[in-house]
Design a protein around this motif. Structure first.
Motif, mmCIF file in Angstrom:
data_model
loop_
_atom_site.group_PDB
_atom_site.id
_atom_site.type_symbol
_atom_site.label_atom_id
_atom_site.label_comp_id
_atom_site.label_asym_id
_atom_site.label_seq_id
_atom_site.Cartn_x
_atom_site.Cartn_y
_atom_site.Cartn_z
ATOM 1 N N PRO A 31 50.271 12.773 14.610
ATOM 2 C CA PRO A 31 48.842 12.530 14.431
ATOM 3 C C PRO A 31 48.631 11.268 13.592
ATOM 4 C CG PRO A 31 49.534 14.317 13.012
ATOM 5 C CD PRO A 31 50.711 13.964 13.876
ATOM 6 N N LEU A 32 47.535 10.592 13.818
ATOM 7 C CA LEU A 32 47.203 9.409 13.036
ATOM 8 C C LEU A 32 46.132 9.795 12.021
ATOM 9 C CD1 LEU A 32 47.598 6.355 12.634
ATOM 10 C CD2 LEU A 32 45.697 6.009 14.220
ATOM 11 N N PHE A 33 46.439 9.653 10.738
ATOM 12 C CA PHE A 33 45.498 9.958 9.664
ATOM 13 C C PHE A 33 44.755 8.685 9.297
ATOM 14 C CE2 PHE A 33 48.666 13.256 9.269
ATOM 15 C CZ PHE A 33 47.908 14.381 9.009
ATOM 16 N N THR A 34 43.416 8.719 9.418
ATOM 17 C CA THR A 34 42.634 7.511 9.179
ATOM 18 C C THR A 34 41.433 7.763 8.281
ATOM 19 O OG1 THR A 34 41.173 7.839 11.079
ATOM 20 C CG2 THR A 34 43.204 6.585 11.467
ATOM 21 N N LEU A 35 40.888 6.651 7.795
ATOM 22 C CA LEU A 35 39.593 6.615 7.131
ATOM 23 C C LEU A 35 38.649 5.849 8.047
ATOM 24 C CD1 LEU A 35 40.481 5.603 3.455
ATOM 25 C CD2 LEU A 35 39.745 7.837 4.278
ATOM 26 N N ASP A 36 37.432 6.337 8.187
ATOM 27 C CA ASP A 36 36.398 5.605 8.905
ATOM 28 C C ASP A 36 35.901 4.530 7.951
ATOM 29 O OD1 ASP A 36 34.095 4.623 10.109
ATOM 30 O OD2 ASP A 36 33.323 6.609 10.634
ATOM 31 N N CYS A 37 36.287 3.280 8.195
ATOM 32 C CA CYS A 37 35.941 2.182 7.295
ATOM 33 C C CYS A 37 34.709 1.411 7.745
ATOM 34 C CB CYS A 37 37.139 1.241 7.153
ATOM 35 S SG CYS A 37 38.519 2.008 6.271
ATOM 36 N N ASP A 58 39.089 16.324 6.061
ATOM 37 C CA ASP A 58 38.054 17.258 6.495
ATOM 38 C C ASP A 58 37.784 17.309 7.995
ATOM 39 O OD1 ASP A 58 36.607 14.943 6.955
ATOM 40 O OD2 ASP A 58 34.939 15.482 5.652
ATOM 41 N N HIS A 59 38.491 16.512 8.804
ATOM 42 C CA HIS A 59 38.223 16.597 10.234
ATOM 43 C C HIS A 59 39.441 16.221 11.070
ATOM 44 C CE1 HIS A 59 37.249 12.386 9.262
ATOM 45 N NE2 HIS A 59 37.527 12.109 10.521
ATOM 46 N N GLN A 60 39.486 16.832 12.264
ATOM 47 C CA GLN A 60 40.535 16.549 13.240
ATOM 48 C C GLN A 60 39.851 16.322 14.584
ATOM 49 O OE1 GLN A 60 44.109 19.167 12.996
ATOM 50 N NE2 GLN A 60 42.888 20.286 11.484
ATOM 51 N N THR A 74 39.144 22.318 8.277
ATOM 52 C CA THR A 74 38.551 21.071 8.755
ATOM 53 C C THR A 74 37.649 21.358 9.947
ATOM 54 O OG1 THR A 74 40.293 20.608 10.373
ATOM 55 C CG2 THR A 74 40.647 19.775 8.129
ATOM 56 N N SER A 75 36.782 20.406 10.239
ATOM 57 C CA SER A 75 36.087 20.491 11.519
ATOM 58 C C SER A 75 37.083 20.059 12.582
ATOM 59 C CB SER A 75 34.836 19.605 11.537
ATOM 60 O OG SER A 75 35.193 18.246 11.469
ATOM 61 N N GLU A 76 36.958 20.600 13.769
ATOM 62 C CA GLU A 76 37.876 20.279 14.871
ATOM 63 C C GLU A 76 37.047 19.941 16.092
ATOM 64 O OE1 GLU A 76 40.530 23.622 15.323
ATOM 65 O OE2 GLU A 76 41.534 23.186 13.424
ATOM 66 N N LEU A 77 37.181 18.703 16.563
ATOM 67 C CA LEU A 77 36.420 18.234 17.711
ATOM 68 C C LEU A 77 37.349 17.906 18.867
ATOM 69 C CD1 LEU A 77 34.022 15.772 15.836
ATOM 70 C CD2 LEU A 77 33.474 18.055 16.675
ATOM 71 N N THR A 78 36.910 18.225 20.071
ATOM 72 C CA THR A 78 37.663 17.837 21.260
ATOM 73 C C THR A 78 37.361 16.377 21.576
ATOM 74 O OG1 THR A 78 35.886 18.391 22.783
ATOM 75 C CG2 THR A 78 37.440 20.176 22.213
ATOM 76 N N GLY A 79 38.100 15.824 22.513
ATOM 77 C CA GLY A 79 37.838 14.455 22.954
ATOM 78 C C GLY A 79 36.433 14.294 23.495
ATOM 79 N N ASP A 80 35.984 15.233 24.323
ATOM 80 C CA ASP A 80 34.628 15.164 24.872
ATOM 81 C C ASP A 80 33.584 15.199 23.760
ATOM 82 O OD1 ASP A 80 35.586 15.020 27.467
ATOM 83 O OD2 ASP A 80 35.263 17.156 27.894
ATOM 84 N N GLU A 81 33.805 16.015 22.744
ATOM 85 C CA GLU A 81 32.849 16.116 21.640
ATOM 86 C C GLU A 81 32.795 14.826 20.829
ATOM 87 O OE1 GLU A 81 32.974 20.912 20.728
ATOM 88 O OE2 GLU A 81 34.577 19.637 19.931
#
Length: 147
Positions: A47-53, A112-114, A130-137
């Motif tokens: 998995p790639l762990f990122t920050l929304d910058c 907090d999210h995946q 964490t919140s978990e979102l699918t690709g479509d979401e």
């Protein structure tokens, strides 16, 4: 995209392994996420762990930055000297998602999210709530944000 309201005060700074590329990001939400999509798994080995910058990102060392247009909607950047993954950037709005580890320790950081949870392999899981979102979401969320 994240529930965290805590933002960095001022800019955070980071760099690649060889320090030829330096990163400055301003007003970043201290909310780390993991992407489980097949592209990130192949790119990072997991998995790639990122920050929304966001879009307020400055990259120094342009001659050491190479990009790869990995999809119709995004580009991935890396240091062409040491190979460090530098960013995932949305083409539509220039929004950067930068690997968390490039910044070193960050106070108050929350995982907090995946996303692309449906592509996560069965052989690992995280204990964090964490919140978990699918690709479509996640695509629907980005479409909603751009309107």
């Amino acid at each position: 995209m994240s529930a965290s309201k805590i933002q960095t005060q001022g800019a955070i700074h980071g760099h690649c392994l060889c320090a030829k590329v330096k990163i400055k990001a301003t007003g970043v939400a201290l909310s780390a996420g993991a992407c489980h999509c097949q592209y990130c798994q192949r790119w990072s080995g997991g998995p790639l762990f990122t920050l929304d910058c966001g879009t307020e990102v400055k990259l120094d060392g342009a001659c050491f930055i190479s990009g790869f247009h990995s999809s119709e909607w995004a580009e991935r950047g890396f240091c062409n000297n040491c190979g460090t993954h530098l960013f995932y950037r949305l083409k539509q709005n220039g929004r950067y998602f930068i690997p968390v580890g490039l910044f070193g320790p960050l106070k108050d950081l929350v995982f907090d999210h995946q996303i692309f949870i449906e592509q996560k392999p069965d052989w690992y899981c995280f204990s964090n709530k964490t919140s978990e979102l699918t690709g479509d979401e996640i695509f629907a969320l980005f479409t909603e944000e751009s309107n």
